[in-house]
Write a protein that holds these residues in place. Structure first.
Motif, PDB file in Angstrom:
ATOM      1  N   VAL A   1    -101.286  32.294  15.417  1.00  0.00           N
ATOM      2  CA  VAL A   1    -101.708  32.950  16.699  1.00  0.00           C
ATOM      3  C   VAL A   1     -99.764  32.170  16.870  1.00  0.00           C
ATOM      4  O   VAL A   1     -99.080  33.162  18.360  1.00  0.00           O
ATOM      5  CB  VAL A   1    -102.387  32.105  17.244  1.00  0.00           C
ATOM      6  N   GLY A   2     -99.187  31.313  17.111  1.00  0.00           N
ATOM      7  CA  GLY A   2     -98.845  31.074  17.309  1.00  0.00           C
ATOM      8  C   GLY A   2     -96.838  31.316  17.620  1.00  0.00           C
ATOM      9  O   GLY A   2     -95.872  31.962  17.834  1.00  0.00           O
ATOM     10  N   PHE A   3     -97.216  32.291  16.235  1.00  0.00           N
ATOM     11  CA  PHE A   3     -96.112  33.473  16.169  1.00  0.00           C
ATOM     12  C   PHE A   3     -95.832  34.617  16.631  1.00  0.00           C
ATOM     13  O   PHE A   3     -95.165  35.689  16.643  1.00  0.00           O
ATOM     14  CB  PHE A   3     -96.212  33.953  14.293  1.00  0.00           C
ATOM     15  N   LEU A   4     -97.013  34.966  17.507  1.00  0.00           N
ATOM     16  CA  LEU A   4     -97.517  35.770  18.062  1.00  0.00           C
ATOM     17  C   LEU A   4     -97.572  36.078  19.910  1.00  0.00           C
ATOM     18  O   LEU A   4     -98.168  34.344  20.039  1.00  0.00           O
ATOM     19  CB  LEU A   4     -98.994  36.788  17.795  1.00  0.00           C
ATOM     20  N   GLY A   5     -97.096  36.954  21.242  1.00  0.00           N
ATOM     21  CA  GLY A   5     -97.622  36.621  22.122  1.00  0.00           C
ATOM     22  C   GLY A   5     -96.351  36.052  23.438  1.00  0.00           C
ATOM     23  O   GLY A   5     -95.192  35.561  22.201  1.00  0.00           O
TER      24      GLY A   5
END
Length: 562
Positions: free
Chosen positions: A195-199
């Motif tokens: 998730v940390g790589f997205l958004g």
């Protein structure tokens, strides 16, 4: 910054091509079979481990394998868009069965009112149906834009694209998925790193801070934040401001030109429409939420009547209960949807618990309160899951020509496939609930709701919630609707998964470092922009793989329950 995958799958639509239909015989048979599997996985894991995994990747992988069978009609499943329909249905069936249907009906059962299970199931089915309808109506508005993260959706899309194109993309995704799977085996929350790589960076930063604070506050300060309802207070304040921000996004701006209103929306229309434009505007957002409110009111009336509480309440009390139930259902789905869109996690349990506390403050009797909690719990998770699946479809259809009609038709077919999954989930739950509950296999969150109802409310809890609502509201207001900083901070505090905070913040640090490293040769603004877009595309693939690998491990936990 939003991730932009570098290329479309080979199965991208040709000019004028029609999107595959959800009710094609082959697709429908596979969809029903996978939905049965997804619903069973959902109810087994929610009753034994208290979790409901995302089965989208499994659905996509099975559809891919079917498409590789060298038999005439089965070759049609090589289409990424048919695979998208299957993964939409199985994930919908999983979340519907576990979160939207079984968890609500377990509340009256755990309370000892088995006679209310069937009325609650009917009310939960209505809540689920309205939940999905509202998301279908408001997806890709400014509030819930397709360009936002929806992390599980990116994981599904990248899995399908890698299987279709192979090459470097498949290698990077496969290696990342292996890392995610192995890390999850060792109890590391690798999905959080993905998730940390997205958004949105700000939203994820607040999410990571919340996770770390929840993990270390008891040891450093000697305070268990959850026991003192501090995260709940922050969520109340942030949630109220988020609703105000959502209301502001629904306004129709009249007068003036686009130049005079730089924030004015550009809505896709005509043959030249592109994925950079939103497909729905403020008017559609307003209409969708109003429709949802009306339908939720109707569902609340149904629950009150068939649940037998209408005859035992005065007319003012009944009206108040119906309005509260409808508002709670709508608020619940919006907060859960916003959190899921940015972080991949949704605090459904915590937001439902807040509704329960409000009910205790208002001195709602035990049975009406149990039905209120069940009705609220039926909304939110399916709302978020459909957003993930629509995001996956949006990514897979980005290079269609012309894009807009193919996108809207594909989204409609996904919605129909989801409805098939929901119908299967409803049948599975209706058949299986008695056997599971008679063996004592009740979702843990439902038991917590009942225990809280029976224990009553500590007089100081509401004061604590209101006090902490103030900083939650301020943080949310400062961050604005695009970052959802207050909601994500509260989500991190409520999720409180050990080590997940380090995973999220570590991924953000890698993301910043990689982007900075790639910029080293860029001299102009255009070159820096192109470099940043490629960095986002590379890291999106890694993040998608980590999430996919973690999801496979989660589903593999079903062997522990058998």
């Amino acid at each position: 910054m939003h991730p932009t995958p570098p290329s479309a799958p080979q199965g991208a639509a040709e000019p004028g091509q029609r999107h595959p239909r959800a009710f094609e015989p082959l697709t429908l048979v596979i969809t029903i079979a996978m939905s049965v599997l997804g619903a069973m996985i959902g109810i087994v894991l929610i009753t034994s481990l208290g979790v409901s995994p995302n089965t989208s990747v499994i659905g996509a992988l099975v559809a891919m394998m079917i498409g590789r069978i060298p038999l005439g009609i089965l070759l049609r499943m090589r289409s990424p868009h048919r695979q998208n329909l299957v993964q939409s249905a199985i994930s919908g069936a999983t979340f519907a069965a576990a979160n939207s249907l079984l968890t609500p009906i377990a509340v009256p059962f755990a309370l000892g009112r088995t006679d209310l299970v069937w009325p609650m199931l009917a009310g939960a089915a209505v809540g689920l149906a309205v939940d999905s309808w509202v998301l279908y109506r408001v997806f890709d508005t400014k509030l819930l834009a397709a360009t936002n993260a929806w992390p599980a959706g990116i994981a599904s899309a990248e899995t399908i694209k890698a299987g279709d194109t192979g090459g470097r993309k498949a290698g990077v995704l496969g290696l990342s998925a292996l890392v995610g799977f192995v890390g999850a085996l060792f109890k590391l929350p690798t999905a959080a790193a993905g998730v940390g790589f997205l958004g949105n960076v700000w939203a994820l930063l607040m999410f990571g801070i919340g996770l770390l604070t929840a993990q270390y506050a008891p040891g450093i300060f000697g305070v268990n934040l959850t026991e003192h309802y501090i995260p709940h207070g922050l969520m109340v304040g942030a949630g109220l401001v988020a609703l105000v921000q959502a209301g502001l996004l629904m306004r129709r701006r009249k007068g003036g030109t686009a130049a005079a209103q730089p924030e004015a929306e550009v809505i896709a229309s005509g043959p030249d429409a592109t994925p950079d434009q939103r497909t729905r505007g403020a008017a559609q957002l307003r209409r969708g939420l109003i429709e949802g409110m009306v339908l939720f009111l109707g569902g609340a009336v149904l629950v009150a009547v068939i649940g037998g509480i209408a005859g035992g309440m005065s007319l003012p009390a009944l009206v108040g209960w119906v309005v509260l139930a409808a508002v709670a259902a709508l608020v619940h789905q919006i907060i859960v949807g916003l959190a899921a869109m940015h972080s991949g996690w949704f605090p459904a349990f915590a937001v439902t618990l807040i509704v329960l506390i409000v009910g205790l403050v208002l001195h709602i009797p035990t049975v009406p309160l149990a039905l209120l909690v069940g009705y609220t719990a039926s909304t939110g998770p399916a709302f978020a899951d459909i957003g993930y699946d629509f995001k996956a479809g949006w990514l897979l259809r980005k290079d269609a020509t012309p894009w807009l009609p193919y996108e809207m038709d594909g989204r409609r077919q996904q919605y129909l496939a989801q409805l098939v999954g929901f119908a299967v989930a409803l049948v599975i739950v209706a058949v299986a609930w008695r056997g599971f509950f008679s063996e004592g296999r009740i979702p843990p969150v439902s038991e917590v709701y009942v225990a809280t109802i029976l224990a009553g409310l500590d007089p100081g809890i509401m004061g604590t919630i209101l006090m902490w609502a103030i900083p939650g509201a301020l943080i949310q207001a400062i961050g604005g609707s695009s970052r959802q900083m207050g909601v994500l901070l509260a989500t991190g505090l409520l999720v409180a998964t050990p080590a997940a905070g380090w995973m999220v913040l570590g991924a953000l640090a890698v993301r910043w470092s990689y982007t900075y490293w790639r910029r080293r040769g860029a001299r102009t603004a255009e070159e820096r922009k192109a470099s940043d877009e490629q960095s986002e595309a590379d890291l999106s693939l890694v993040g998608a793989g980590l999430i996919a690998g973690s999801s496979v491990n989660d589903i593999g936990q079903i062997s522990r329950t058998l």
